[in-house]
Every structure is written in structure tokens, then in C-alpha cells.
Design an enzyme around this catalytic site. Structure first.
Site, mmCIF file in Angstrom:
data_model
loop_
_atom_site.group_PDB
_atom_site.id
_atom_site.type_symbol
_atom_site.label_atom_id
_atom_site.label_comp_id
_atom_site.label_asym_id
_atom_site.label_seq_id
_atom_site.Cartn_x
_atom_site.Cartn_y
_atom_site.Cartn_z
ATOM 1 N N TYR A 1 -3.680 3.925 6.416
ATOM 2 C CA TYR A 1 -4.178 3.117 7.530
ATOM 3 C C TYR A 1 -5.411 3.751 8.156
ATOM 4 C CZ TYR A 1 0.235 0.497 7.493
ATOM 5 O OH TYR A 1 1.306 -0.287 7.143
ATOM 6 N N LYS B 1 0.852 -1.193 0.000
ATOM 7 C CA LYS B 1 0.000 0.000 0.000
ATOM 8 C C LYS B 1 0.894 1.251 0.000
ATOM 9 C CE LYS B 1 1.245 1.136 4.124
ATOM 10 N NZ LYS B 1 2.046 2.366 4.267
#
Length: 367
Positions: free
Chosen positions: A223, A138
């Protein structure tokens, strides 16, 4: 009221132990008569930076269904060091120029892209064209268009794509995810998710827009987006964002600090902050019948938290090993990853909306 310790054993001991089978190289597995159904899948790590060296490679010594079979790096010194440390044969060592010949290497089943953000799309697509399944770190890419191209390439070449969202496999975060799924605390109405740290070396790639795509938001802010989405169990419909910069020369190319507020269906809201100039690591969930919190929340270990009067406490857990083993089983069993490319695409749509709001001085932007 004294908090009660949780007695739930979320993790099976067999998934955590490092047995002899787990550390046997592939050739030894074949020699011992293991069938193709039980053999470990080979993973090639593309990019041997801190995450690969500190977390992924060590985790691959603990995995039950996959192992480190190959590496891709642009540094000769790393080739030698890794070959010696992990017993990687010369024919399984590649650089970024000859990467595409992995297509003929049967030791490689999965390519794990662990490169600067701007390189994710290129190497995911190249891996897919080589017929290899892909895990991409990510953020999935630096634009919605790139994410869509990556998903298409994997579909066109009949390979699976998973994004490196390790926290979906972590027992603490799975408890938070299940709050909305199981209606444990009733309706969840507010989520606060913050993640920030003080960045060091001013010359690193994370501070260069051409490589990172956009500072802390693309790095640790993802996140927070994830946490808000899976805490509510819903997708945001709109947001507003604000940026702050102290004038530090270090942040001449990327934002120093960003805050944003997301709107979810039925009037639910979230608030988040990410930054390279402060330290915060928190997930808080407010619901009809109580609250939950993880703090610290997003690390590789040491997560702590509670749900109402229950202290969350789980055995030691390797997020990366669980993540990679799960994907190996997806491949073996022809099932879908719980964090597919579409999951990364959803986050990128939020990120683009945040940047759009910043360009419009904090205006409300639909997602």
C-alpha cells in the site's frame, strides 16, 4: 484557520444502494428477462479466508454488475457453510484439485484469487487457461518473473487481469491521485507513506516465507509503494532500504520492520515504513502550494483526511464492491482495468529492489 468541509459528492447514490436487482440470483435475472448485457457476471472466490468472508462475499451482495456464483476451498466445513449462507449450488463448489474444470461452468465469468501470495501465480495462470477473467489479490505474486508469466497467460488466453488494489476506487484516495493529475497543489515534492500493525498468531501463513514471500512488505507495505507512486503520478527510479529486527522468534523467517526511501524524477523523494511490530496508518503529501494527509489511510472504511483547509468527507463507501463492479464493467464493455497486471508488476519491481538493497546493506539500487 477553521477547516472547511468538502461538499463534493464523489459517489453516485445509485452505485451505493442495494436494490432488489443487486441481490437477485443469476437464475432470477434470466427468468425476469434481463438481457446478457445487463446480467450480472458470476465471480468465483478462490480461498475463503478472512478477506473473502469478511469483505468480498458481503460486498458481492451490494454489487450491481457481478455476484458470488462459485467458491473454491480445501475445507469441507467451509463448503457447507458457504453453500448454505450464499445459496451456492453443489455444482459450483470446487477444491484446489478439481479447479480446472471450471472451464466448462458458464456461471463463472471471473475468478478472484484470494490465496497466500505464493499461490497467486499458479491459480491466476490456471484460471486464464480455463478461459476465465481474473482478479488477483495483492501482492500480485512473489517475484517479477511470476508477474510476467501471469500477464502472458492472460494475454495468451484473451482474458482480462486486474489486481486487487481497492484504494484506486476509494473517493479519498482518488482525491490524492488527482492532486498530481490536476496539478491542484502544484509540484508534489515529498510523500510519506507508512502502514504497519502488530501481528498476532505466530503460526499464520503471513509469517512463513514459503507462503508469504516476505513479511509486512509483501502484505501492507505494498500500500505504501502504491501510495507513493500514485501520489507523485510518477515511477521511482532508485531506492535505499533498511531492515530492523528485535529478535522476536515470530520473525525468524520474514523481516519484522523495513524502511525505505525512493527517488523520483526531478529530485522528488518518498519515505516509508512497514512492520508487523507497530501500528501506523498514514499518507502525507507535501507540495508547492500546500499539503494533504489521510490518517487513517488504508483501511476498508473510516478514512479521514484533508487537503489544505478542506476536510475530506464522503458518504459511506464499499471499496470492494466498487472494485469488483468496475472490473465487471471492463469485461462487459471490453475496456481495460485501471489496475491491470502491469500495475502489480511495477510494485513487484520495487519490492525486489528493496530486498536487493537490504542484501547490500542499504545500498542504492536502481529500479
Amino acid at each position: 484557520m477553521e477547516l472547511k468541509k468538502s461538499r463534493r459528492h464523489f459517489i453516485k447514490k445509485s452505485a451505493l444502494s442495494i436494490g432488489a436487482l443487486s441481490v437477485m440470483p443469476f437464475n432470477s435475472l434470466v427468468a425476469s428477462g434481463c438481457s446478457t448485457e445487463t446480467k450480472k457476471l458470476g465471480i468465483a472466490l478462490v480461498g475463503l479466508g478472512n478477506y473473502s468472508s469478511g469483505q468480498l462475499a458481503p460486498a458481492l451482495l451490494e454489487t450491481e454488475h457481478c455476484y458470488l456464483s462459485a467458491i473454491v476451498t480445501g475445507t469441507k466445513e467451509k463448503e457447507q457453510q458457504w453453500a448454505k449462507k450464499y445459496n451456492i449450488p453443489k455444482e459450483n463448489i470446487y477444491n484446489y484439485e478439481n479447479f480446472d474444470v471450471i472451464a466448462s461452468n458458464k456461471d463463472i465469468d471471473v475468478v478472484y484469487v484470494v490465496l497466500p501470495n505464493s499461490m497467486h501465480a499458479e491459480f491466476t495462470i490456471r484460471a486464464a487457461k480455463a478461459g476465465k477473467h481474473v482478479i488477483c489479490e495483492k501482492p500480485m505474486a512473489i517475484s517479477v518473473a511470476e508477474c510476467e508469466a501471469m500477464i502472458k497467460a492472460c494475454n495468451d488466453n484473451n482474458v482480462k487481469l486486474s489486481i486487487g488494489y481497492r484504494l484506486h476506487f476509494d473517493p479519498y484516495h482518488k482525491r490524492i491521485i488527482n492532486l498530481s493529475k490536476e496539478n491542484t497543489l502544484g509540484t508534489i515534492n515529498y510523500v510519506n507513506a507508512d502502514f504497519a500493525f502488530t501481528i498476532g498468531d505466530p503460526t499464520q501463513w503471513r509469517l512463513k516465507k514459503s507462503l508469504a514471500g516476505g513479511g509486512a512488505l509483501m502484505d501492507v507495505g505494498v500500500y505504501c509503494i502504491q501510495a507513493c507512486r500514485y501520489s507523485f503520478g510518477q515511477e521511482p527510479i532508485a531506492l535505499r532500504a533498511q531492515a530492523f529486527n528485535s529478535g522476536n522468534e515470530k520473525f525468524k523467517e520474514v523481516n519484522e520492520t523495513i524502511t525505505w526511501q525512493m527517488e523520483f524524477p526531478d529530485g522528488k523523494i518518498s519515505n516509508s515504513t512497514t512492520s508487523y511490530a507497530m501500528s501506523v496508518n498514514n499518507l502525507f503529501v507535501s507540495a508547492q502550494k500546500g499539503k494533504a494527509q489521510l490518517m487513517p489511510s488504508y483501511g476498508y472504511g473510516g478514512i479521514k483526511g484533508f487537503i489544505n483547509d478542506e476536510i475530506l468527507e464522503f458518504p459511506k463507501f464499499n471499496q470492494q464492491a466498487a472494485q469488483m463492479d468496475a472490473f465487471a464493467l471492463n469485461i462487459k464493455n471490453n475496456t481495460d482495468s485501471i489496475v491491470p497486471g502491469e500495475e502489480g508488476l511495477k510494485d513487484m519491481k520495487v519490492i525486489e529492489a528493496i530486498f536487493k538493497s537490504l542484501e547490500q546493506n542499504g545500498a542504492r539500487v536502481l529500479i
